[in-house]
Design a protein around this motif. Structure first.
Motif, PDB file in Angstrom:
ATOM      1  N   UNK A   4       0.827  -1.206   0.000  1.00 57.04           N
ATOM      2  CA  UNK A   4       0.000   0.000   0.000  1.00 57.04           C
ATOM      3  C   UNK A   4       0.867   1.264   0.000  1.00 57.04           C
ATOM      4  N   UNK A   5       1.962   1.226  -0.711  1.00 57.92           N
ATOM      5  CA  UNK A   5       2.809   2.417  -0.776  1.00 57.92           C
ATOM      6  C   UNK A   5       2.199   3.448  -1.717  1.00 57.92           C
ATOM      7  N   UNK A   6       2.278   4.699  -1.322  1.00 55.64           N
ATOM      8  CA  UNK A   6       1.801   5.820  -2.121  1.00 55.64           C
ATOM      9  C   UNK A   6       2.482   7.070  -1.594  1.00 55.64           C
ATOM     10  N   UNK A   7       2.173   8.167  -2.192  1.00 56.41           N
ATOM     11  CA  UNK A   7       2.817   9.409  -1.756  1.00 56.41           C
ATOM     12  C   UNK A   7       2.613   9.591  -0.255  1.00 56.41           C
ATOM     13  N   UNK A  65       9.930   5.639  -5.954  1.00 56.18           N
ATOM     14  CA  UNK A  65       9.048   6.228  -6.968  1.00 56.18           C
ATOM     15  C   UNK A  65       7.604   6.247  -6.483  1.00 56.18           C
ATOM     16  N   UNK A  79       7.104   9.091  -3.414  1.00 56.11           N
ATOM     17  CA  UNK A  79       7.365  10.504  -3.700  1.00 56.11           C
ATOM     18  C   UNK A  79       6.069  11.224  -4.003  1.00 56.11           C
ATOM     19  N   UNK A  80       5.927  12.503  -3.735  1.00 55.42           N
ATOM     20  CA  UNK A  80       6.998  13.367  -3.229  1.00 55.42           C
ATOM     21  C   UNK A  80       7.016  13.487  -1.705  1.00 55.42           C
ATOM     22  N   UNK A  81       6.067  12.843  -1.011  1.00 57.74           N
ATOM     23  CA  UNK A  81       5.924  13.173   0.412  1.00 57.74           C
ATOM     24  C   UNK A  81       6.355  12.071   1.371  1.00 57.74           C
ATOM     25  N   UNK A 128       4.753   2.734   7.775  1.00 57.56           N
ATOM     26  CA  UNK A 128       3.595   2.127   7.113  1.00 57.56           C
ATOM     27  C   UNK A 128       3.880   0.711   6.642  1.00 57.56           C
TER      28      UNK A 128
END
Lengths: 264, 264, 264, 264
Positions: free
Chosen positions: A93-96, A116, A119-121, A167
Motif C-alpha cells: 500500500x505504498x503511495x505518496x 518512486x 514521492x513526493x511526500x 507504514x
C-alpha cells in the motif's frame, strides 16, 4: 511534449534483448556493434524518437522507466523480479507520503520502485550491511533522480530499526525471521510486513516468527509469470521460463489485545 | 500515531474471509453474526486496535488499504486481480505526476490503484460507457478519498480519447484492439500501452492492431498466483486456486521513423 | 536377479546430466572424459551395479527404462515431454491388446511408450511421411526390443488410415485437424482421439474439426512440470524451467444418433 | 466391433459432469433426473452407441476406461489425480511382466492403473492398513476385471515388505520416509522408487531418507494441469483449477559400491 535535454538518461532501444542506458552529452558517441550513435543529436528531440547509428541501424531513444532501471541493476544481488515488485507495491500500500523500511538494499532495484511510489511526500529507509552493495545502490538511486526519497543506512537490521510508526517493512534478505520482532516494533498499527524468500525453509521460519507476534492476515504467495509469444499461427507460452524467483509473505500488524495474540 | 476519527472508513477484520468496510459514526452499531460492534467506541483509538463485539468476539479495526477497497468492489464488473493490478502499476510506470487514460472504468478497482499511484500531482482519465457502472465507480473513488485525482468520463473510448501526451493508456474492455489507434494518438513518445484480456483471441487481435502502429517492446504475459499454506508439517500450495484471470499485453509508443513502422 | 548379458543395452549413469546408452560387448571400451569403462566387465553382474572407469570414477550400469530411451531420442523431431507422454498413456487407455494409430512417428519416442504399453497382445500402427525420421524411429524401436509391437508405415496420414476399429488415435503433427475425419472413421465406438500441439491456433482448429463429428468428452489441457530442488534449507522450485511444450486435446468417439451430432 | 453384453459395466455419459457407471442387466432400469434408461436395450449394441431415456434425453453408452474407474473411486481416500498417475506409469516403467509394490492401496485408483499396465504377465502387490479401504479397493479392482493382477495385502508396510527383486515401489501414504529402507531392500538393482506427498515437509523427510541409501537419479517434481476452454472467441485457461495435489519424488536403486553411498 517532453524533449531530451543534455544530462538526461536515455534508454537506447534496439530490440527487447538489446537496450542501453546512456547519459546524453553534446559531444559523446555511444558505440555498439551496430555502429555508434551521436548522443548530442538527441538533444531537443522528443522522447520516443528514432535515431540512426553510423551503420544505418535504427534505435529508439526512450525515457527510462523505473522498470528499465530495475532490469539494469546487478542481477547477482537481486532476485526480485518485476512480477514480485509490482505485487509488493500494491500489497504494501505504498503511495505518496508512505514511510517504508527496507532491508537489504542490495543494488537498489526494489528501493527505486518504492521511492518512486512514495514521492513526493514519503521516504524509504533502506538498510544494507554490505558497503559495496550500498555504493552501487546509492549510484542507482541517484541516477534515477530518487535520492531525496531514500535514506541509505549502512547497518545490520537484525540489530536495530531506528524508525517508528512506519507504514510498511519489506525484507529481501537471508534471515528475515530474525527481523520480525523489530519489524513489529517499527510498524504502525495496521502497517504491512512483507518478506521475499527463495526457499520454503525461509518461509516456514518467517511465518513461525510472525505467528509469535500480533500480526493478522498472514499469507504466503508465489507469483509465476509466463511470457506468451503472440504471432499468427504461432501463439503459445514461451518454451523457456523463469520457474521460480521466491515466495512473498505478507502480514498486517495489529495492536495487542487483552486476550493474547492474534492468530490468523 | 494515527487515530480513528468520526467519518473514517475502517476495515473490521475477523479473519481472512470475513472483513467488513464500515464508516465510523458516534452512535452507530455494526451488526454481524458474531454480535454487534459499537463503532463510536473506535473514535480516538489507533488504527490496528482490537475491538470486542457484543458477543465477546474480537475484531481488529484497520485503516483500509487500496487493496482492501479493490477486493470490496463488485466482482461482476471486475476480473483484474491484485496480481494483475500490481504488475500494471510497475509496467505502466505510474507515479506522482503521471497522466493516465483508463477504459473501461468498471467498478473502479484499477482506477483506485492508479489514482493512488499518481497522487498528488497526476490524474487518471477514465472512460466508461455504462452509466450504472460509472455511478458505482464514482462512489468507490469518492469513498477512497481519491476523487480529486480521477476524472470520470462517460463515453465510448473507441470513438474518441480527449487527452493528449499522456504517460499511459490502460484498457480493460471487450474490444481493446479497436482502441489501439486512438491510444497511439493519445500517448506521449515512449508512453506505455497496456491491455488486460481474458481470452487469447482478444490478445491476438490486440497484438495485431499494435503491430500496425509504431510501438516497440510489445509483450504479452500471464501471471499465475499460488497461495501457499504455511503451517508445521502442512506446508503446500493450496488445493483450489484461480487458474486464470487474463493476459496482460504491453507496448511502448515510439515516434514514426522515415523507414516505416517499428517491428518488435 | 537379472544379470547383464553380452548384447544388452546398458545406461551408464554418472549423474543426472551425464548418462550414456551403450551396448555391452566383450572386448569393447566406452570412452568418456572421466576415463574409459571396460564393457566386458559388466557381463554377468546385476543391473544397478557400480563400475569404475580407468580414471577411478564410478558409474552405475542400469537397465534402460523406456523413459531413458525417450530422453535419448533426437529432440529436434520431438517436443513431447515425459509429462505429456505419461498423461497420454492414461488418457488413451492403452494396455495389453490395445490397437493404436499414431502419426507422425518422428524419432519414435511416443511410439516406444505406446508399444511398451500395448505389448504383448496389441499393436501400434505409426505413420510418418519423412523417410529419414522413419529410419531413425525404426532403429530406436528395434533397439528397445519393441519392434514386434510396432508397424512403421511410410505415408501421409491426412490421405488414408488403413486400420479400422482401433482403440486410440494419437497425433503429434503440424495439421492434426486435417486428420480428424479419418481418425473418426478409424476409431471403434468409444475410442479415444488425442492430439498434441504446441500452438493455440492448432488447438482451436483441431477442436473445431472435432466438433463437426460425433465426439464427446472433448477437452484440452496443458501440463506444467516443475522440478523441485530438495535439500536442507535450499528447498525450492528450480529457477529455470520448461514453460511450455504443447497442449493435449482429447475426445471420445460415439456412434451417430438420429438426432445429429454430439455436442460436448 | 465390440458389442455390449449382459453383465458388462457401461459408462452412461450425459455430459462431462454427469456420467454414471452401471452394470447392464436385461430387466433393469437406470434412473436419472433426466428419465430412466432401459439397460437391457443396450445388449448387443456396439460401445459408443446413443441411448435415449424415457424423457427423450440422449446418453452414450461407453466402455469404461481405467481413467473413468479412477475418477469414480472415493476421492476422500484418494488425492492422486490422473496427471500424477499418468506420470507415474511412465516413470515407474511399468509394463507387462512388471512386479510392483504399492502402499497404501486406498480405494484402489492407482492400483487399477498399475494392474492394467502390468497385465497379463505382471503383478501388483498392494498394502493397506485399513481393512475398510481394502474392501472398497477389492471391489473396484474386481469390477475392473483386474483382480488376477493384484494381490491385496492387509498390513503395515512400514514393518515389512514380503516381496523381493521388484521392479518398482510406489508410496501414497502419510509417512513414506519410514518405508524407504524396506523399499530399498525390496527393489531389484535399477528398480524405481516413487512417492506421492501433498506437503513439502513429507518430501524433505523422504528425500533425506532416500539419500541415506544407495539411490541415484533422485528427483522431485510437481505437475500442474490446466484445463483450457476452447471455443470461438472464448479460448482461455479455465478460471477455477486444482492448484495442487502433491509432489512426486522418484529415485533408482543401485547396488552398493565399495566407496560408499551414491550421492545424486
Amino acid at each position: 511534449m517532453s524533449a531530451i535535454a543534455e544530462g538526461d538518461d536515455v534508454l537506447l532501444y534496439l530490440d527487447k534483448k538489446r537496450t542501453y542506458m546512456v547519459r546524453v552529452e553534446a559531444e559523446k558517441q555511444f558505440h555498439t556493434h551496430k555502429g555508434f550513435v551521436e548522443l548530442g543529436d538527441l538533444i531537443g528531440r522528443p522522447f520516443g524518437s528514432p535515431v540512426v547509428s553510423s551503420l544505418g541501424v535504427e534505435f529508439y531513444a526512450l525515457r527510462p522507466l523505473v522498470r528499465d532501471r530495475i532490469l539494469k541493476t546487478d542481477r547477482r544481488t537481486q532476485v526480485l523480479y518485476p512480477k514480485d515488485i509490482g505485487y509488493l507495491l500494491l500489497q504494501l500500500d505504498v503511495g505518496s507520503g508512505s514511510r517504508v523500511v527496507e532491508a537489504g538494499t542490495g543494488s537498489g532495484a526494489l528501493t527505486m520502485a518504492l521511492a518512486n511510489a512514495v514521492r513526493p511526500d514519503g521516504m524509504v529507509y533502506t538498510y544494507e550491511i554490505n558497503p559495496k552493495f550500498q555504493r552501487v545502490a546509492a549510484g542507482n538511486v541517484e541516477r534515477a533522480g530518487l535520492a531525496e526519497y531514500v535514506e541509505l543506512k549502512e547497518g545490520d537490521v537484525t540489530g536495530e530499526i531506528d524508525e517508528e510508526e512506519v507504514d510498511a517493512v519489506v525484507l529481501d534478505m537471508a534471515t528475515p525471521w530474525a527481523v520480525v520482532p523489530l519489524a513489529y516494533e517499527a510498524l504502525a498499527g495496521g502497517g504491512v510486513f512483507a518478506s521475499f524468500s527463495p526457499t520454503i525453509e525461509q518461509v516456514i521460519k518467517t511465518v513461525s516468527a510472525i505467528r509469535e507476534h500480533p500480526f493478522i492476515d498472514v499469507e504466503t504467495v508465489e507469483l509465476i509469470l509466463r511470457n506468451i509469444t503472440v504471432a499468427e499461427n504461432k501463439t503459445r507460452p514461451q518454451t523457456l521460463m523463469i520457474g521460480h524467483s521466491g515466495y512473498l509473505t505478507m502480514a498486517r500488524k495489529v495492536l495487542e489485545s487483552l486476550a493474547g495474540h492474534a492468530s490468523t
